[in-house]
Design a protein around this motif. Structure first.
Motif, PDB file in Angstrom:
ATOM      1  N   UNK A  57      -5.454  21.241  13.905  1.00  0.00           N
ATOM      2  CA  UNK A  57      -5.064  19.882  13.538  1.00  0.00           C
ATOM      3  C   UNK A  57      -4.370  19.222  14.719  1.00  0.00           C
ATOM      4  N   UNK A  58      -4.825  18.035  15.108  1.00  0.00           N
ATOM      5  CA  UNK A  58      -4.286  17.334  16.275  1.00  0.00           C
ATOM      6  C   UNK A  58      -3.796  15.956  15.848  1.00  0.00           C
ATOM      7  N   UNK A  59      -2.568  15.660  16.155  1.00  0.00           N
ATOM      8  CA  UNK A  59      -1.998  14.322  15.941  1.00  0.00           C
ATOM      9  C   UNK A  59      -2.118  13.594  17.282  1.00  0.00           C
ATOM     10  N   UNK A  60      -3.110  12.769  17.414  1.00  0.00           N
ATOM     11  CA  UNK A  60      -3.430  12.148  18.697  1.00  0.00           C
ATOM     12  C   UNK A  60      -2.691  10.827  18.895  1.00  0.00           C
ATOM     13  N   UNK A  61      -2.785  10.309  20.123  1.00  0.00           N
ATOM     14  CA  UNK A  61      -2.184   9.013  20.494  1.00  0.00           C
ATOM     15  C   UNK A  61      -0.676   8.988  20.266  1.00  0.00           C
ATOM     16  N   UNK A  62      -0.001  10.095  20.570  1.00  0.00           N
ATOM     17  CA  UNK A  62       1.440  10.138  20.324  1.00  0.00           C
ATOM     18  C   UNK A  62       2.205   9.238  21.289  1.00  0.00           C
TER      19      UNK A  62
END
Length: 314
Positions: free
Chosen positions: A165-170
Motif C-alpha cells: 500500500x502506497x500513500x503517494x503525493x505526500x
C-alpha cells in the motif's frame, strides 16, 4: 522380470512429479515476476512507472483517466526479471473505452505476483472516500486472493504480504497530518475488519506494507523499491513446494505439457503392468513424450509442427 521395470517406472513418476510441482519457477525466471501498479485515477501510477523505468514509458497528465491500456516495462530487480504494469485507474467508469481499460486493470492485478496499491494522499481522507467506494466491487475483484491463494493461512498471508500500500503525493500534504486512513472496503480486502477504518500501521501488523512516497521529491521511493524487491524474492522462493530446486527447472509450457503426458502414460503403465500389450503401448507413449523434449522425434513430427505453426504457400 517385470518387477525391475515397474520399480524404475515408479521412481521416474516420483521424479517427474517433483519437477511438475516446482511452482513454475522456470517460467517465472524466463518470463518475469509480474508487478501491477493499481489505484484510482491520478494516484501517480504512470509517474512511478516512468521513475522506475528511467524513461518516459507512460503518458503523464493531470487529467484523470489518461491511461486506458496496460503499459509494461521490464526491469531487473534483485537479480530477477520483473515486468511492471501501469494500469488504468480503478473506478466505476461510464465511458465504454475507459470501462474496458478498468477491466484490463483488474485482470492485470489478478494475474500479478505483486500488487502496488497507490492512493493519492491529498484525496485519501475525503468524506467516505466516495470515489473509491463506488468502485468497491472492482477493487474486490482486483485484490481478493485466488482460490489457490486462499487454500491455507500461509497462502493468504503471502498474498497480503505481496500487496504493498502506497500513500503517494505526500509532498502535497502537511508533514504533521494524521496517520493515513485506508477506505474501509480496501482495509477489509487487505485483512482488516470492515467495521473500522484501518490505519496503515494496523495493516502493517497484518502483513501488508504501507508506505509514504513522493515521485516529485523522491521521498520514500527507495523504500518502495526495497519492498518490491523483497516481495519479488518471496514470490520466487515460495512459489515451489518445500524442497523444490531451481536445478533442472522447466522453462517452457510446452516442455511441462510433455512431462505431464509422460507422467500420465507411466501412471497407466503402473496400473496394469501385467497386461503386456497395453503396458508396452503406455511405455512407448511415455518415451515419445520425453523424446519431444530431448529431440528424439521423427521427420513426420517435424513436418506436423512446420505446417501447423508456419504459413507455407501451397
Amino acid at each position: 522380470v517385470l518387477r525391475p521395470i515397474v520399480e524404475r517406472a515408479r521412481r521416474l513418476q516420483v521424479s517427474l512429479g517433483h519437477y511438475l510441482t516446482d511452482g513454475q519457477h522456470g517460467e517465472l525466471i524466463r518470463e518475469g515476476i509480474r508487478v501491477a501498479l493499481i489505484g484510482p485515477p491520478n494516484a501517480g501510477k504512470s509517474t512511478l512507472l516512468n521513475l522506475l523505468a528511467g524513461r518516459s514509458a507512460a503518458i503523464v497528465s493531470p487529467q484523470a483517466g489518461t491511461t486506458r491500456d496496460i503499459v509494461e516495462v521490464s526491469l531487473d530487480l534483485a537479480g530477477y526479471k520483473v515486468v511492471v504494469s501501469d494500469t488504468a485507474g480503478v473506478r466505476a467508469a461510464e465511458e465504454e473505452v475507459e470501462r474496458e481499460g478498468v477491466n484490463r486493470s483488474v485482470a492485470a492485478a489478478q494475474a500479478a505476483h505483486v500488487r502496488v496499491v497507490m492512493l493519492d494522499a491529498a484525496e485519501e481522507r475525503t468524506e467516505e472516500c466516495r470515489e473509491h467506494s463506488a468502485a468497491a466491487e472492482l477493487w474486490a475483484r482486483a485484490l481478493q486472493p485466488s482460490p489457490q491463494a486462499r487454500a491455507s493461512d500461509a497462502s493468504r498471508q503471502r498474498h497480503v504480504a505481496r500487496t504493498i500500500l502506497v500513500r503517494s503525493k505526500i509532498d502535497l500534504v502537511s508533514p504533521t497530518s494524521d496517520p493515513p486512513v485506508v477506505p474501509a472496503f480496501l482495509a477489509e480486502l487487505l485483512g482488516e475488519s470492515h467495521e473500522k477504518k484501518a490505519s496503515a500501521q494496523a495493516l502493517e501488523g497484518r502483513g501488508s506494507r504501507a508506505l509514504r512516497m513522493s515521485c516529485h521529491t523522491g521521498e520514500g521511493v527507495s523504500d518502495l523499491i526495497d519492498c518490491i524487491k523483497a516481495a519479488v524474492v518471496d514470490a520466487m522462493r515460495s512459489g515451489g513446494t518445500e524442497g523444490s530446486s531451481l536445478r533442472g527447472c522447466i522453462t517452457r509450457e510446452r516442455h511441462r505439457q510433455h512431462l505431464r503426458d509422460c507422467l500420465s502414460a507411466l501412471e497407466r503403465y503402473s496400473a496394469r503392468p501385467n497386461e503386456l500389450e497395453l503396458a508396452a503401448e503406455d511405455l512407448r507413449a511415455a518415451a515419445a513424450a520425453l523424446g519431444r523434449i530431448t529431440g528424439a522425434i521423427d521427420v513426420e513430427d517435424v513436418l506436423d509442427v512446420i505446417f501447423k505453426d508456419f504459413c507455407i504457400g501451397k
